[in-house]
Write a protein that holds these residues in place. Sequence first.
Motif, PDB file in Angstrom:
ATOM      1  N   ALA A   1      83.859  59.441  37.925  1.00 27.39           N
ATOM      2  CA  ALA A   1      82.465  59.315  37.504  1.00 27.39           C
ATOM      3  C   ALA A   1      81.767  58.132  38.164  1.00 27.39           C
ATOM      4  N   ARG A   2      82.490  57.087  38.483  1.00 27.47           N
ATOM      5  CA  ARG A   2      81.873  55.890  39.041  1.00 27.47           C
ATOM      6  C   ARG A   2      82.814  55.251  40.046  1.00 27.47           C
ATOM      7  N   PRO A   3      82.297  54.430  40.967  1.00 31.58           N
ATOM      8  CA  PRO A   3      83.167  53.768  41.941  1.00 31.58           C
ATOM      9  C   PRO A   3      84.104  52.773  41.279  1.00 31.58           C
ATOM     10  N   TRP A   4      85.228  52.528  41.949  1.00 30.14           N
ATOM     11  CA  TRP A   4      86.164  51.527  41.445  1.00 30.14           C
ATOM     12  C   TRP A   4      85.583  50.139  41.635  1.00 30.14           C
ATOM     13  N   PRO A   5      85.962  49.197  40.783  1.00 29.75           N
ATOM     14  CA  PRO A   5      85.610  47.799  41.065  1.00 29.75           C
ATOM     15  C   PRO A   5      86.339  47.309  42.309  1.00 29.75           C
ATOM     16  N   PRO A   6      85.720  46.398  43.064  1.00 27.36           N
ATOM     17  CA  PRO A   6      86.405  45.890  44.268  1.00 27.36           C
ATOM     18  C   PRO A   6      87.769  45.267  43.974  1.00 27.36           C
ATOM     19  N   ALA A   7      87.898  44.618  42.812  1.00 26.60           N
ATOM     20  CA  ALA A   7      89.195  44.025  42.469  1.00 26.60           C
ATOM     21  C   ALA A   7      90.252  45.102  42.277  1.00 26.60           C
ATOM     22  N   ALA A   8      89.887  46.249  41.707  1.00 26.04           N
ATOM     23  CA  ALA A   8      90.845  47.341  41.538  1.00 26.04           C
ATOM     24  C   ALA A   8      91.272  47.915  42.883  1.00 26.04           C
ATOM     25  N   VAL A   9      90.333  48.007  43.821  1.00 21.99           N
ATOM     26  CA  VAL A   9      90.683  48.476  45.172  1.00 21.99           C
ATOM     27  C   VAL A   9      91.678  47.522  45.820  1.00 21.99           C
ATOM     28  N   ALA A  10      91.452  46.218  45.645  1.00 23.22           N
ATOM     29  CA  ALA A  10      92.358  45.232  46.236  1.00 23.22           C
ATOM     30  C   ALA A  10      93.749  45.317  45.606  1.00 23.22           C
ATOM     31  N   VAL A  11      93.823  45.573  44.293  1.00 23.05           N
ATOM     32  CA  VAL A  11      95.122  45.681  43.619  1.00 23.05           C
ATOM     33  C   VAL A  11      95.897  46.885  44.148  1.00 23.05           C
ATOM     34  N   VAL A  12      95.239  48.046  44.261  1.00 27.23           N
ATOM     35  CA  VAL A  12      95.919  49.238  44.767  1.00 27.23           C
ATOM     36  C   VAL A  12      96.318  49.050  46.220  1.00 27.23           C
TER      37      VAL A  12
END
Length: 452
Positions: A340-351
């Motif tokens: 539904a919405r984009p990931w937070p940038p911090a979540a992208v960095a964690v993955v």
Amino acid sequence: MTQLMGRPILALPEDLGSRSPFADLLAGARTALLALSVIAVPVLGLWVLTPYADVTARGALRLSCALWLLGHGAPLTRGPGGAPLTLTPLLLTAVSLALLRRAGARAAARTPQGSGAWRSVLSLGAGYLAVAALAVAECSGTEAVLQAEPLTDLPAVAAVAAAGLAWGRWSAHGTTRPALPAAVADRLRRWETAEWAPPAGAAAVLRRTAGAWLLGLLAAGGLLLTAAVALGTAGRSATGLADGPAGILGLLLACTLLLPNALLWAAAYGLGPGFAVGTGTTVSPLGTQLGAVPEFPLFALLPTGSPGIAWQAVLGALPLLAGAVPALLLGRAAAGRSTARPWPPAAVAVVALAAVLATAAAAGAAAWLAGGALAAGRMSTLGPVPWRVALTAAGWSALVVPPGALLTRWTLSRTAPRPRAAATVRLRTAQLRATLHRLVTRLAAHPRPTGD
């Protein structure tokens, strides 16, 4: 009498939920014999074609058993001095794992989850190990060219059998996660609500990202190996070493068994750290230092000297191109195309960081599996160094995947299609009409009273 004859002798009552353990035992032995036949058939065929009579049929069978054990990572010894032979032909490993996975999946599909499923899998493993014990006994004599060591070979076969059967059971029933303690579960729930926590489905995205990175490295290794075969002298080397058609076919069989190893070596070369062909040697894009190597067609593909600047630039671009695809996959998922919405940038960095660690661990494990020893002394070190490959893979993936994923997410989020003004006006008009319709309906249902 007809009912008694039609009843399966090896079947247990249905409340046990499984077949007879003896039937599963035979299925495990059949799986091992089928994997053994993959190497025994060509070896016996070469024995028939060879013009020399100094090798008997039992000697060819011993050689097949030894190669089959070697394909399970079982160390062997060669010669009167007991020179170690630990270079695993990964093609035989892949065949054995595929057959074990199929057997484990079939056994798991016949039995429900629970103790019955594990009983069937254990019976399969016991049948597989029974054939392995016979192979070890056949190769333990002094007349065997490649001698087995029971204390180390049987555990190696058991480890491969357990991995293949567990893989098959997992593919049929999935994995059951154990219940976590209350404190750990509460901490995980608090982490899931944090700003940097990846959304649901991030585990699948992580698997796709790490898998795409590893496949990209294998594709780069495949390109390098193909170029080496096309430009190298492997064909002329095989013709010079072989004595007749049987010798050429034997060298072709040996090269085919070691083809996955050569692919991983080429991937390590393209990644940067390269590999060793003996102690004190190195083959990498920065330069090649070799001593005397055995006469073998695959060793004829080794580069000599230091590659030029242009060739080094091409080799440096291969890991970057391999990391572009996983970065695009992770960035597209983080842009919210499937959520539904984009990931937070911090979540992208964690993955992305988790993908870096996963690819580094997988690359190091692959380098460890592809190496080994051909003899004692100088030829006791062959293949890539695992920790160097792991560190280099982590460095390249950290350089490409996190920034590429964040850039892709930012670009796709900015260019995401927005509803047009006309569509918005139509939506608001429809909502206003619905409101007016409800108001008129209420007024019609409750008319205003009139006086006399």
